[in-house]
Design a protein around this motif. Structure first.
Motif, PDB file in Angstrom:
ATOM      1  N   GLY A  30       0.791  -1.229   0.000  1.00 50.37           N
ATOM      2  CA  GLY A  30       0.000   0.000   0.000  1.00 50.37           C
ATOM      3  C   GLY A  30       0.814   1.264   0.000  1.00 50.37           C
ATOM      4  O   GLY A  30       0.267   2.354  -0.211  1.00 50.37           O
ATOM      5  N   GLU A  31       2.137   1.162   0.219  1.00 48.61           N
ATOM      6  CA  GLU A  31       2.968   2.377   0.193  1.00 48.61           C
ATOM      7  C   GLU A  31       3.066   2.919  -1.230  1.00 48.61           C
ATOM      8  O   GLU A  31       2.873   2.204  -2.209  1.00 48.61           O
ATOM      9  N   VAL A  32       3.407   4.197  -1.337  1.00 47.62           N
ATOM     10  CA  VAL A  32       3.628   4.840  -2.621  1.00 47.62           C
ATOM     11  C   VAL A  32       5.018   5.466  -2.593  1.00 47.62           C
ATOM     12  O   VAL A  32       5.387   6.105  -1.602  1.00 47.62           O
ATOM     13  N   ASN A  33       5.780   5.273  -3.670  1.00 50.04           N
ATOM     14  CA  ASN A  33       7.195   5.620  -3.624  1.00 50.04           C
ATOM     15  C   ASN A  33       7.627   6.404  -4.864  1.00 50.04           C
ATOM     16  O   ASN A  33       7.329   6.006  -5.997  1.00 50.04           O
ATOM     17  N   TRP A  34       8.328   7.511  -4.624  1.00 52.46           N
ATOM     18  CA  TRP A  34       8.936   8.307  -5.698  1.00 52.46           C
ATOM     19  C   TRP A  34      10.375   7.842  -5.894  1.00 52.46           C
ATOM     20  O   TRP A  34      11.132   7.745  -4.937  1.00 52.46           O
ATOM     21  N   ALA A  35      10.779   7.595  -7.125  1.00 51.07           N
ATOM     22  CA  ALA A  35      12.128   7.114  -7.402  1.00 51.07           C
ATOM     23  C   ALA A  35      13.157   8.232  -7.285  1.00 51.07           C
ATOM     24  O   ALA A  35      12.950   9.346  -7.780  1.00 51.07           O
ATOM     25  N   LYS A  83      -5.105   5.060   1.559  1.00 49.98           N
ATOM     26  CA  LYS A  83      -6.064   3.999   1.830  1.00 49.98           C
ATOM     27  C   LYS A  83      -5.334   2.750   2.329  1.00 49.98           C
ATOM     28  O   LYS A  83      -4.164   2.527   2.027  1.00 49.98           O
ATOM     29  N   ASP A  84      -6.049   1.920   3.073  1.00 43.26           N
ATOM     30  CA  ASP A  84      -5.505   0.641   3.519  1.00 43.26           C
ATOM     31  C   ASP A  84      -6.632  -0.383   3.542  1.00 43.26           C
ATOM     32  O   ASP A  84      -7.823  -0.024   3.461  1.00 43.26           O
ATOM     33  N   ALA A  85      -6.276  -1.647   3.624  1.00 38.01           N
ATOM     34  CA  ALA A  85      -7.270  -2.722   3.628  1.00 38.01           C
ATOM     35  C   ALA A  85      -6.990  -3.673   4.775  1.00 38.01           C
ATOM     36  O   ALA A  85      -5.825  -3.910   5.135  1.00 38.01           O
ATOM     37  N   GLU A  86      -8.040  -4.235   5.330  1.00 43.60           N
ATOM     38  CA  GLU A  86      -7.881  -5.186   6.425  1.00 43.60           C
ATOM     39  C   GLU A  86      -7.084  -6.406   5.977  1.00 43.60           C
ATOM     40  O   GLU A  86      -6.259  -6.947   6.727  1.00 43.60           O
TER      41      GLU A  86
END
Length: 347
Positions: A141-146, A202-205
């Motif tokens: 779920g993380e989002v990453n900039w290179a 956002k996250d999910a169980e």
């Protein structure tokens, strides 16, 4: 009785007069009769790699949330040589699905860049999509900039059993120095983080439960926005051994620790470099899987999980990518006078 034919001199004069009249008429009516279409000035181009079904209204892949935000009313622009059409809105935000893998995506990108319908001379690029992450450094779920893009495939490899125990089984190939790695503009990465680091994700169980299978503190984190090296490879590698090798390659090339595994960004960036340079390129990825299993499963079990054993959180991650990326896209467009000449100085 037929009329006499005109003399040669008279005939030449008639032809010359007709040609001059036609030329004059053409010059007078040319601009209105054959209008030229001005190229679309692209301010930001968003590249996705795949969509699951339609661009809207069903399960979202990498493109759908971008499409629904920017192009629901846009007409598709067909580009010969590209996998899918290009969409543009009135603000100069354009995007397309390029295809998965280095060859597929980069060939689409080149066809779009070279098409005269578009002016990319001042464009910024967001190469976006899902990815994997090592559990020692990232989470689902993380989002990453290179910060760096490194090509995993360019070099020599051999089987570990054919080497001395513990030594690397990879060696760079000479001649690839100029395109096996790319450092993205640190100022642009800093801007991207400044604008998006606090984005609510956002996250999910299902993802929360899956993370607990791993002992690593990073793997157990809630989704966040981060930076690091993105490792590009057509080889969909899995397991701690391949992950160790990928980290070795990143350090061998002088890049930051790799935090993302993906299949396209370095190849797409090479195409952009040859036409417009890399100063305005961003790579944005969301992690939907770990690149290795937990201590209680084998690599093959992780690579081919049983039903119900997948990571979960895919839907939330593809939404997170757009939530993070659109903050940067919207800022660039809203402040175009400051951005069109290049990345502004940090403030």
């Amino acid at each position: 009785m037929s009329k006499p034919l005109p003399s040669l001199a008279r005939w030449s004069a008639i032809c010359a007069f007709a040609a001059a009249a036609a030329l004059s008429a053409g010059c007078a009516s040319g601009p209105s009769a054959t209008p030229t279409t001005e190229a679309i000035q692209v301010k930001v181009f968003v590249a996705a790699m795949f969509e699951i079904g339609q661009n809207t209204g069903d399960r979202a892949g990498e493109f759908q949330h971008w499409y629904e935000r920017y192009w629901k009313d846009a007409k598709p622009i067909a580009v010969p040589g590209a996998l899918k059409p290009v969409y543009c809105n009135a603000d100069g935000v354009c995007g397309s699905v390029l295809g998965m893998g280095k060859v597929n995506s980069s060939s689409s990108m080149q066809a779009i860049l070279l098409n005269p319908k578009f002016d990319f001379s001042k464009a910024y690029y967001v190469i976006s999509g899902v990815a994997g992450t090592p559990p020692q450094r990232g989470t689902i779920g993380e989002v990453n900039w290179a910060t760096w893009l490194v090509d995993y495939d360019l070099g020599h490899r051999w089987a570990p059993e054919e080497n001395k125990a513990g030594e690397p089984s990879f060696m760079p190939r000479k001649g690839y120095e100029e395109y096996r790695r790319f450092q993205l503009d640190p100022a642009l990465v800093a801007w991207a983080m400044k604008l998006s680091a606090d984005t609510p994700l956002k996250d999910a169980e299902s993802a929360r439960k899956y993370r607990m299978r791993y002992p690593d503190a990073a793997a157990r984190r809630a989704p966040f926005v981060g930076t690091g090296t993105h490792m590009t490879g057509d080889t969909f590698f899995h397991g701690p051994g391949m992950s160790k090798q990928a980290q070795y390659i990143a350090r061998l090339y002088g890049a930051d620790d790799y935090v993302i595994t993906e299949m396209e960004a370095a190849a797409i960036t090479l195409v952009i470099q040859r036409t417009h340079g890399t100063d305005r390129v961003m790579s944005l990825r969301g992690a939907v899987n770990f690149d290795q299993g937990n201590p209680k499963e084998t690599t093959l079990q992780h690579l081919d999980p049983a039903p119900g054993e997948t990571a979960g959180g895919f839907a939330e991650t593809v939404e997170n990518i757009e939530l993070v990326g659109s903050r940067v896209v919207d800022h660039i467009v809203a402040n175009w006078p400051q951005w069109q000449g290049g990345v502004p100085a940090p403030r």
